[in-house]
Design a protein around this motif. Structure first.
Motif, PDB file in Angstrom:
ATOM      1  N   LEU A 116      43.815  38.109  40.307  1.00 34.94           N
ATOM      2  CA  LEU A 116      44.803  37.314  41.227  1.00 34.94           C
ATOM      3  C   LEU A 116      44.311  35.758  40.760  1.00 34.94           C
ATOM      4  O   LEU A 116      43.076  35.339  40.774  1.00 34.94           O
ATOM      5  CB  LEU A 116      44.736  37.670  42.555  1.00 34.94           C
ATOM      6  CG  LEU A 116      45.251  38.905  42.941  1.00 34.94           C
ATOM      7  CD1 LEU A 116      44.787  39.611  44.207  1.00 34.94           C
ATOM      8  CD2 LEU A 116      46.889  39.064  42.790  1.00 34.94           C
ATOM      9  N   ASP A 117      45.371  34.927  40.971  1.00 38.23           N
ATOM     10  CA  ASP A 117      45.020  33.375  40.739  1.00 38.23           C
ATOM     11  C   ASP A 117      44.693  32.913  42.306  1.00 38.23           C
ATOM     12  O   ASP A 117      46.068  32.728  42.708  1.00 38.23           O
ATOM     13  CB  ASP A 117      46.083  32.560  39.920  1.00 38.23           C
ATOM     14  CG  ASP A 117      46.256  33.305  38.363  1.00 38.23           C
ATOM     15  OD1 ASP A 117      44.904  33.459  37.969  1.00 38.23           O
ATOM     16  OD2 ASP A 117      47.019  33.238  37.892  1.00 38.23           O
ATOM     17  N   VAL A 174      44.790  41.576  52.697  1.00 38.07           N
ATOM     18  CA  VAL A 174      43.839  41.896  51.428  1.00 38.07           C
ATOM     19  C   VAL A 174      44.464  42.710  50.316  1.00 38.07           C
ATOM     20  O   VAL A 174      45.014  43.630  50.621  1.00 38.07           O
ATOM     21  CB  VAL A 174      42.590  42.711  52.025  1.00 38.07           C
ATOM     22  CG1 VAL A 174      41.287  42.824  51.086  1.00 38.07           C
ATOM     23  CG2 VAL A 174      42.047  42.048  53.291  1.00 38.07           C
ATOM     24  N   ALA A 175      44.205  42.257  49.102  1.00 40.26           N
ATOM     25  CA  ALA A 175      44.555  43.170  48.014  1.00 40.26           C
ATOM     26  C   ALA A 175      43.846  43.061  46.986  1.00 40.26           C
ATOM     27  O   ALA A 175      42.686  42.177  46.758  1.00 40.26           O
ATOM     28  CB  ALA A 175      45.867  42.218  47.558  1.00 40.26           C
ATOM     29  N   LEU A 176      44.001  44.196  46.153  1.00 42.06           N
ATOM     30  CA  LEU A 176      42.976  44.453  44.844  1.00 42.06           C
ATOM     31  C   LEU A 176      44.048  44.516  43.689  1.00 42.06           C
ATOM     32  O   LEU A 176      44.676  45.234  43.714  1.00 42.06           O
ATOM     33  CB  LEU A 176      42.572  45.775  45.288  1.00 42.06           C
ATOM     34  CG  LEU A 176      41.633  46.492  43.848  1.00 42.06           C
ATOM     35  CD1 LEU A 176      40.275  45.891  43.460  1.00 42.06           C
ATOM     36  CD2 LEU A 176      41.254  47.907  44.054  1.00 42.06           C
ATOM     37  N   ALA A 177      43.635  43.553  42.951  1.00 39.03           N
ATOM     38  CA  ALA A 177      44.403  43.458  41.456  1.00 39.03           C
ATOM     39  C   ALA A 177      43.724  44.149  40.359  1.00 39.03           C
ATOM     40  O   ALA A 177      42.202  44.017  40.184  1.00 39.03           O
ATOM     41  CB  ALA A 177      44.741  42.217  41.253  1.00 39.03           C
ATOM     42  N   PHE A 178      44.018  44.768  39.510  1.00 39.84           N
ATOM     43  CA  PHE A 178      43.507  45.486  38.194  1.00 39.84           C
ATOM     44  C   PHE A 178      44.412  45.588  37.134  1.00 39.84           C
ATOM     45  O   PHE A 178      45.622  45.826  37.459  1.00 39.84           O
ATOM     46  CB  PHE A 178      43.248  46.939  38.798  1.00 39.84           C
ATOM     47  CG  PHE A 178      42.535  47.608  37.452  1.00 39.84           C
ATOM     48  CD1 PHE A 178      41.326  47.681  37.153  1.00 39.84           C
ATOM     49  CD2 PHE A 178      43.391  48.751  36.694  1.00 39.84           C
ATOM     50  CE1 PHE A 178      40.754  48.245  35.928  1.00 39.84           C
ATOM     51  CE2 PHE A 178      42.755  49.235  35.648  1.00 39.84           C
ATOM     52  CZ  PHE A 178      41.568  49.164  35.437  1.00 39.84           C
ATOM     53  N   GLY A 181      46.144  43.214  35.779  1.00 38.52           N
ATOM     54  CA  GLY A 181      47.500  42.245  36.107  1.00 38.52           C
ATOM     55  C   GLY A 181      48.114  42.780  37.103  1.00 38.52           C
ATOM     56  O   GLY A 181      49.251  42.215  37.129  1.00 38.52           O
ATOM     57  N   GLU A 182      48.008  43.725  37.713  1.00 37.84           N
ATOM     58  CA  GLU A 182      48.812  44.267  38.748  1.00 37.84           C
ATOM     59  C   GLU A 182      48.039  44.557  40.110  1.00 37.84           C
ATOM     60  O   GLU A 182      46.671  44.902  40.237  1.00 37.84           O
ATOM     61  CB  GLU A 182      49.424  45.653  38.283  1.00 37.84           C
ATOM     62  CG  GLU A 182      50.369  45.548  37.282  1.00 37.84           C
ATOM     63  CD  GLU A 182      51.090  46.843  36.844  1.00 37.84           C
ATOM     64  OE1 GLU A 182      50.745  47.675  37.710  1.00 37.84           O
ATOM     65  OE2 GLU A 182      51.770  46.974  35.965  1.00 37.84           O
ATOM     66  N   VAL A 183      48.715  44.486  41.342  1.00 38.09           N
ATOM     67  CA  VAL A 183      48.074  44.625  42.411  1.00 38.09           C
ATOM     68  C   VAL A 183      48.195  46.077  42.733  1.00 38.09           C
ATOM     69  O   VAL A 183      49.147  46.866  42.652  1.00 38.09           O
ATOM     70  CB  VAL A 183      48.659  44.039  43.965  1.00 38.09           C
ATOM     71  CG1 VAL A 183      48.102  44.450  45.051  1.00 38.09           C
ATOM     72  CG2 VAL A 183      48.591  42.478  43.678  1.00 38.09           C
TER      73      VAL A 183
END
Length: 838
Positions: free
Chosen positions: A183-184, A734-738, A740-742
């Motif tokens: 995530l940017d 709160v988010a987890l990105a892997f 290129g996707e959440v």
């Protein structure tokens, strides 16, 4: 001629079915001169008056697993078709003599006539019992054993090699190149506050239903939930408190410095009377279980040194104060407009409740009265008062002594307890009982009419606290409950329940680590405080501990009291209803002190969020109670001075007599910061509150914790440590990105300067094998971590596990084969030795 080897003999027996095996055993013992019969799986053998019962086991392994033998007391030997090492075997819990294939071969070959033995053997098998073929067979067995031994050694050697070197022929290809998915910056997502919400529930912030009240040496007064022991509120009144007493929703409690009235629901002090002159030394030596006050017909009566005082129970104003010519011990007893007191100088007196004027007085030289007595219940004609070593009965109208019971030891008798003959806490009947404890180790049960001793109970204790009486479970008679202090250690105590008719002990519980104080009971529970600040509840039926709570920092003083209806109720526990050192109107009228008027809903507690972050949920709690005797309705409206999703909305609440409700309203705080107001309207009453709206704090991701690898078709847990860096509670996305996707997201509310773990799920979704970066972001900050994705068909990390499993399997197989080879070889060699001897 060579005889059949033991191993071959055992193989032939194991080829027989269970019925043939039983028949063979019976025939074998018959050849040896026994008379045999078959009883199920048991062969019964008799000879010369002796009897042996042989349990014949089935041959097959599966059959033996499923087999259920008869009881061990029905057999004395066990017959097995196999060769075993032991001489005994276990059936049930018994150790029995074992007869195996080797024993039966010996019995057939050497214990029977050769012709008869061969005839029996030929009847059940197709191989000869003796003959030259067994010589060659033995040689074949030896070569077979040698081959099996070699195989066993190869398996063991292979197992050691696999466990040490692994499986080098299984290789995994190297993973592909690293990939990055992040995530940017921070997570650009609003928290889900939602519209305003209303909820109406049973009160949780105030006492409700059964409540226990206790006072402490350091001046703390507290309320606990009677079901769980959970502390509900605590207030400090300054100095050592006595046993509290609750009347019409108010807690009255005596201390060295005065008398206090406290709201039973909230703990809020209603009034304090501190115009007392009592010497604290007298206060310390008097019975610690006493309330030191009595509340009857709207007045509070108590002793202040050598004076008797009456106060208005509602306001604490003094009605009158009169001289008593003695230091008043314990709580006054009030009956039919008369106050009865006992004094330390051996004086018993009666005073009028109107103005305190003395009605009569009796004095006994050398006597000490530690309590003010209890009515006998016979229309209150007499009153029992405990002295130093005797229990006296006085005429309530004249003070004339009616009877006297002398204790076998001196040192102070406890306040007496009178129980009705029907076992209820009410007026006495002709077969009523009086109970009083001696200062040391005796409890006396007396006939209330004649004063004659009915039973005497003794225990090895240093002191009994005043007993209480109540019914318990399905017992036909009530129980007397006693707490005694250990004569050996002050840090231990006992609780005993006795049959109220016979004095026989029903149960006994020891508290080994600390002293207990005076007991009281209500609705199948016995409540008692401790010198360590604990309060505990025991079941009255068997003494089982229901709960124990460390409620106070200081030790509990006196007894606790129990209230079923804190809104407008009275103490309902057995101590108060029996009048043991303090009482209210129930002792004589057996009715609640004060009935409520018409339906009336009161606000007893409010709680409004004092500080809130912008756009967070602000909450208002309003606790309502109907203190009247009829159902009533009221309207609750909460109005903040900022615009909410659905604006102010009135809510109607209906409550029956004695019912309560906690109304909760929650809504989003405004975007702008500053001091804001919230108005709460209940019926015609309006309350104004102020809430500070603060800027939203920053939430950081301080650490990430995840496994180093994950299978492409599995999930991994990523634990993120989130910290609220501000000084106000707030919620963050709160988010987890892997890749290129959440892949997972949630919301977390965190208190000021607190760090909390949040678990997120990383699902590779069959991504190609390789090294990946993942990112976790809040609404303010972001942090990255790495994880390796393993291809499903190249599980390099699993190779050590596979090697270990394969190696252990080889090792177990080799050892098992070697053990069987050695066992059979030993049997074959032994058979050759037997043949040589024959």
């Amino acid at each position: 001629m060579t005889t059949i080897p033991t191993s071959a003999f055992a193989d032939q027996l194991q080829a027989l079915d269970h019925e043939e095996h039983r028949s063979f055993v019976a025939a074998l013992w018959s050849l040896a001169g026994w008379e045999t019969t078959v009883d199920g799986d048991v062969v019964v053998c008799t000879r010369n008056g002796r009897e042996r019962r042989l349990l014949v086991l089935p041959a097959g392994r599966l059959a033996r697993v499923r087999y259920e033998p008869p009881p061990a007391d029905q057999v004395d030997h066990v017959v097995s078709p196999r060769v075993t090492d032991g001489e005994t075997t276990t059936v049930g819990d018994s150790e029995l003599t074992l007869v195996d294939a080797e024993d039966m071969r010996h019995r057939l070959v050497y214990g029977c006539e050769p012709a008869a033995a061969e005839q029996l053997w030929d009847r059940y098998t197709d191989v000869p019992l003796r003959g030259p073929s067994w010589e060659e067979s033995g040689d074949r067995w030896l070569w077979a054993h040698a081959a099996l031994g070699a195989v066993s050694l190869v398996l063991v050697a292979g197992a050691v090699a696999v466990l040490v070197l692994g499986l080098p022929f299984l290789e995994a290809e190297s993973p592909s190149e690293s990939r990055v998915g992040a995530l940017d910056g921070s997570l650009d997502r609003e928290i889900a506050v939602g519209p305003a919400e209303w909820e109406s529930r049973q009160p949780t912030r105030i006492p409700w239903e059964t409540t226990v009240y206790a006072g402490t040496r350091d001046g703390s007064l507290g309320a606990l939930d009677g079901e769980t022991g959970k502390p509900l509120w605590t207030t400090n009144l300054g100095d050592r408190l006595r046993t509290p007493l609750v009347v019409n929703g108010t807690v009255y409690v005596r201390s060295i410095s005065g008398v206090y009235a406290v709201d039973a629901l909230t703990g809020e002090q209603q009034w304090a009377y501190t115009n007392t002159t009592e010497n604290s030394s007298h206060y310390e030596i008097l019975y610690s279980t006493s309330t030191r006050l009595t509340v009857v017909n709207g007045s509070v009566y108590f002793g202040d040194g050598e004076q008797l005082v009456a106060l208005d129970a509602a306001t604490g104003d003094e009605h009158w104060r009169v001289e008593s010519e003695t230091v008043i011990a314990g709580a006054p007893t009030v009956l039919d407009g008369t106050i009865y007191i006992g004094g330390l100088n051996g004086t018993v007196a009666a005073h009028d409740t109107t103005d305190g004027e003395r009605v009569w007085q009796r004095s006994y030289n050398g006597e000490t009265f530690y309590s003010s007595g209890i009515p006998s219940g016979r229309t209150n004609e007499t009153i029992f008062v405990a002295g130093d070593s005797a229990l006296y009965e006085f005429d309530t109208a004249t003070g004339k002594q009616r009877s006297q019971f002398d204790s076998v030891v001196s040192g102070g008798m406890s306040p007496p307890v009178v129980l009705a003959g029907n076992g209820t806490l009410g007026n006495a009947t002709e077969d009523s009982m009086v109970y009083a404890a001696g200062a040391r180790s005796f409890l006396y049960g007396l006939d209330a009419e004649s004063g004659q001793e009915q039973f005497r109970y003794r225990d090895e204790v240093a002191q009994f606290y005043p007993p209480v009486v109540d019914r318990a479970g399905d017992n036909e008679s009530a129980s007397v409950y006693l707490v005694g202090q250990s004569p050996v250690s002050t840090a231990s105590a006992t609780v005993t329940a006795l049959d109220a008719k016979t004095g026989d002990a029903r149960w006994h519980v020891t508290e080994p680590n600390q002293p207990l104080l005076a007991p009281t009971t209500h609705d199948g529970e016995l409540y008692v405080g401790t010198a360590a600040g604990e309060v505990l509840a025991l079941g009255t039926e068997n003494g089982t501990e229901r709960w124990r709570v460390a409620a106070f920092s200081g030790d509990v003083t006196g007894a606790v009291t129990v209230v079923a209806d804190p809104v407008r109720g009275d103490s309902v526990d057995s101590r108060v209803r029996l009048g043991v050192e303090g009482h209210h109107d129930w002792l004589t009228s057996q009715k609640q002190t004060t009935e409520g008027g018409a339906g009336s809903i009161s606000v007893v507690d409010t709680n409004v969020t004092q500080t809130v972050a912008a756009r967070e949920q602000a909450e208002v709690q309003v606790t309502l109670v109907n203190t009247g005797s009829e159902r009533a309705n009221t309207t609750v409206t909460v109005t903040p001075d900022w615009e909410t999703a659905d604006g102010p909305r009135p809510v109607t609440i209906g409550l029956g007599p004695g019912e309560g409700s906690e109304v909760v309203a929650s809504f989003a705080a405004p975007e702008t910061t500053g001091s804001r107001s919230i108005a709460v309207t209940v019926g015609d009453e309006r309350f104004e509150y102020t809430t500070a709206v603060r800027a939203r704090p920053t939430h950081e991701v301080t650490a990430l914790n995840s496994p180093e690898t994950v299978w492409a078709d599995s999930n991994a847990e990523v634990i993120a440590s989130l910290r609220n860096t501000g000084n106000v509670t707030a919620t963050t996305p709160v988010a987890l990105a892997f890749d290129g996707e959440v892949v997972d997201s949630t919301e977390q509310t965190i208190r000021p300067n607190e760090t909390v773990p949040v678990t997120l799920t990383l699902d590779p979704d069959n991504a190609p094998a390789g090294e990946y970066n993942y990112t976790v972001a809040t609404g303010d900050r972001v942090r990255s971590g790495s994880i390796e994705v393993l291809a499903v068909d190249r599980r390099e990390d699993a190779l050590p596990v596979v090697s270990q499993v394969f190696g252990v399997t080889l090792l177990i197989s080799g050892l098992a084969l070697g053990w069987r080879t050695v066992t059979d070889l030993r049997t074959t060699l032994q058979a050759r030795g037997d043949a040589a001897e024959s």
